[in-house]
Motif scaffolding. Structure first.
Motif, short mmCIF file in Angstrom:
data_model
loop_
_atom_site.label_atom_id
_atom_site.label_comp_id
_atom_site.label_asym_id
_atom_site.label_seq_id
_atom_site.Cartn_x
_atom_site.Cartn_y
_atom_site.Cartn_z
N LEU A 150 0.82 -1.21 0.00
CA LEU A 150 0.00 0.00 0.00
C LEU A 150 0.85 1.26 0.00
O LEU A 150 0.50 2.26 -0.63
CB LEU A 150 -0.93 0.00 1.21
N VAL A 151 1.98 1.20 0.69
CA VAL A 151 2.89 2.36 0.71
C VAL A 151 3.49 2.59 -0.67
O VAL A 151 3.58 3.73 -1.14
CB VAL A 151 3.99 2.16 1.78
N VAL A 152 3.90 1.51 -1.33
CA VAL A 152 4.43 1.64 -2.70
C VAL A 152 3.36 2.21 -3.62
O VAL A 152 3.66 2.92 -4.58
CB VAL A 152 4.92 0.27 -3.22
N GLY A 153 2.09 1.92 -3.30
CA GLY A 153 1.00 2.47 -4.09
C GLY A 153 0.99 3.97 -4.13
O GLY A 153 0.49 4.58 -5.09
N MET A 154 1.54 4.62 -3.11
CA MET A 154 1.63 6.09 -3.13
C MET A 154 2.48 6.55 -4.30
O MET A 154 2.14 7.53 -4.99
CB MET A 154 2.23 6.59 -1.82
N ALA A 155 3.60 5.87 -4.53
CA ALA A 155 4.45 6.22 -5.66
C ALA A 155 3.72 5.97 -6.97
O ALA A 155 3.86 6.74 -7.93
CB ALA A 155 5.75 5.41 -5.61
N GLY A 156 2.94 4.88 -7.02
CA GLY A 156 2.16 4.60 -8.22
C GLY A 156 1.14 5.68 -8.50
O GLY A 156 0.96 6.10 -9.65
N GLN A 157 0.45 6.14 -7.45
CA GLN A 157 -0.52 7.22 -7.61
C GLN A 157 0.14 8.48 -8.17
O GLN A 157 -0.39 9.13 -9.07
CB GLN A 157 -1.17 7.54 -6.25
N TYR A 158 1.29 8.82 -7.61
CA TYR A 158 1.98 10.04 -8.05
C TYR A 158 2.43 9.91 -9.51
O TYR A 158 2.22 10.81 -10.32
CB TYR A 158 3.19 10.30 -7.15
N ALA A 159 3.04 8.77 -9.83
CA ALA A 159 3.52 8.57 -11.20
C ALA A 159 2.36 8.58 -12.19
O ALA A 159 2.44 9.20 -13.27
CB ALA A 159 4.29 7.25 -11.30
N GLY A 160 1.26 7.89 -11.84
CA GLY A 160 0.11 7.86 -12.73
C GLY A 160 -0.48 9.24 -12.95
O GLY A 160 -0.83 9.62 -14.06
N GLY A 161 -0.58 10.02 -11.87
CA GLY A 161 -1.13 11.36 -11.99
C GLY A 161 -0.28 12.26 -12.87
O GLY A 161 -0.80 13.02 -13.69
N LYS A 162 1.05 12.18 -12.73
CA LYS A 162 1.93 13.01 -13.55
C LYS A 162 1.87 12.59 -15.02
O LYS A 162 1.95 13.41 -15.93
CB LYS A 162 3.37 12.93 -13.04
N LEU A 163 1.71 11.27 -15.25
CA LEU A 163 1.68 10.77 -16.63
C LEU A 163 0.40 11.14 -17.37
O LEU A 163 0.38 11.11 -18.60
CB LEU A 163 1.86 9.24 -16.64
#
Length: 425
Positions: free
Chosen positions: A272-285
């Motif tokens: 779930l913590v790694v998911g934070m990085a996924g959320q950020y990367a997806g939003g920027k993309l």
């Protein structure tokens, strides 16, 4: 490019709301063991009680979207925060299983309106939508991880009723912050009249708007989000149980004094913590990649990851491959969310954005929760391999649909006119 003051204000308000929805949501299961003893009820009966609370969380998204369009998303988010805080104060004062049921139902009703209202506010008030969607998602993941961690830690030292009351405090503080926050909820819309509260919205308008929405590309987006929800809910519900059953994790030797810690739980929280990085990367993309292109690509990755769990868990390949696979799953499982949130914003008009996100989260949390029943049957009656094939199948269908929309991209443009102007077309 840094966020404008209005974008920052809306980001702070919605991030607090999103974090707290999941803060409350994921802390509830921590109380189950205590309630079983406190109220002398069986697991089956308590399961029904808890289900009564979670059911409105998905089913109430559509009414929440309608209310956001009628009264404005800011008011609905404030009502959500106040209602969730009140529900945990009800739990803190509960002296029977019936009072527990009442508190949980109140929580489910209050929490259900957040996603359509919060996302509608971002979509109409924020200029840098992709970045704020990313921050918003990160905040949600923080709530998902911190809710059970804080609740479990406090229960070591305090009575459960006191812990429930303490968990309500951040919600009360968020209400006070939201009341004082200053922002323009329609700053990103050219014609503010299209995005403001529609107090004259009638039942016939809602039926007409719904008909028009589902006669557009939004119908395909709705189905696509449904399959994402089936993948999401099924995976996050049963992965902890699967991890607990792996011999390589069960056999881990822990230092003296730490025997009560469950390594599988920490791996899951890490996901779930790694998911934070996924959320950020997806939003920027989302600012560089078209929604359907991003959705198609991530669905393919999610299908591969689900299938990869079959050999990794069956062959006892070691702890490192399991941790790495969970990390990759966490990243992409949450990286996909900003893309479908952006797709809804692109393919729906601002005057029905709350309704659109209401249907979106009915698909995500309402219909998506069917995978809990389906996945439980497959795990119980068939096998773990069949479960991961099922989960991969959800991603394959979603990917095929996104790919079809991507191929036909020239026929699908942005919607920038109010629905009610097109309702009779």
């Amino acid at each position: 490019m840094s966020l404008s003051p209005n974008d920052r204000s809306i980001a702070g308000f919605t991030m607090a709301g999103h974090a707290l929805v999941h803060w409350f949501e994921t802390s509830i299961p921590i109380f189950l063991v205590v309630w079983l003893t406190q109220f002398d009820v069986g697991v089956a009966r308590l399961g029904i009680v808890v289900a009564l609370g979670y059911a409105p969380f998905g089913l109430g998204a559509l009414p929440g979207g309608i209310l956001a369009d009628r009264y404005g998303p800011r008011s609905i988010v404030l009502a959500c925060l106040g209602g969730m805080s009140l529900s945990f104060l009800v739990l803190a004062a509960a002296n029977s299983i019936y009072a527990i049921a009442g508190g949980l139902i109140l929580w489910g009703v209050a929490a259900s309106v957040y996603h359509p209202a919060g996302l509608a506010l971002i979509s109409t008030g924020v200029e840098d939508r992709g970045t704020v969607f990313a921050y918003h998602g990160i905040a949600g993941n923080a709530g998902i991880a911190l809710g059970p961690f804080v609740a479990a830690t406090l229960l070591i030292f305090l009575k459960w009723s006191v812990v429930a009351a303490i968990l309500a405090v951040p919600g009360i503080l968020a209400v006070l912050y939201g009341i004082s926050a200053s922002f323009d909820p329609t700053a990103a819309v050219v014609d503010d009249a299209e995005a403001g509260p529609d107090e004259a919205l009638s039942l016939s308008d809602l039926v007409g708007n719904t008909r028009t929405l589902f006669a557009s590309v939004f119908a395909a987006v709705f189905v696509l989000v449904t399959f994402e929800g089936l993948y999401y809910r099924g995976t996050l519900t049963y992965l902890p149980e699967i991890l607990h059953g792996l011999p390589v994790i069960e056999s881990l030797a822990l230092p003296a004094g730490l025997e009560g810690i469950q390594p599988a739980d920490y791996i899951y929280v890490g996901l779930l913590v790694v998911g934070m990085a996924g959320q950020y990367a997806g939003g920027k993309l989302t600012k560089r990649v078209a929604p359907m292109q991003g959705l198609a690509g991530i669905f393919v990755v999610l299908a591969i990851l689900a299938l990869a769990f079959i050999p990794v868990t069956a062959l006892e390949s070691g702890l490192v491959p399991i941790v790495a696979l969970c990390g990759a799953l966490g990243f992409f499982l949450f990286a996909i969310q900003p893309f479908y949130q952006d797709a809804v914003a692109i393919y729906t008009p601002p005057d029905a954005r709350g309704l659109s996100y209401g249907y979106t989260y009915l698909a995500e949390f309402g219909i998506g929760s069917l995978s809990i029943a389906i996945g439980g049957f497959v795990l119980g009656e068939l096998s773990q391999t069949a479960f991961f094939v099922l989960i991969a199948g959800f991603a394959v269908v979603g990917g095929l649909l996104a790919g079809a929309l991507l191929v036909g991209g020239g026929r699908f443009g942005e919607i920038d006119e109010p629905l009610e102007a097109n309702a009779d077309d």
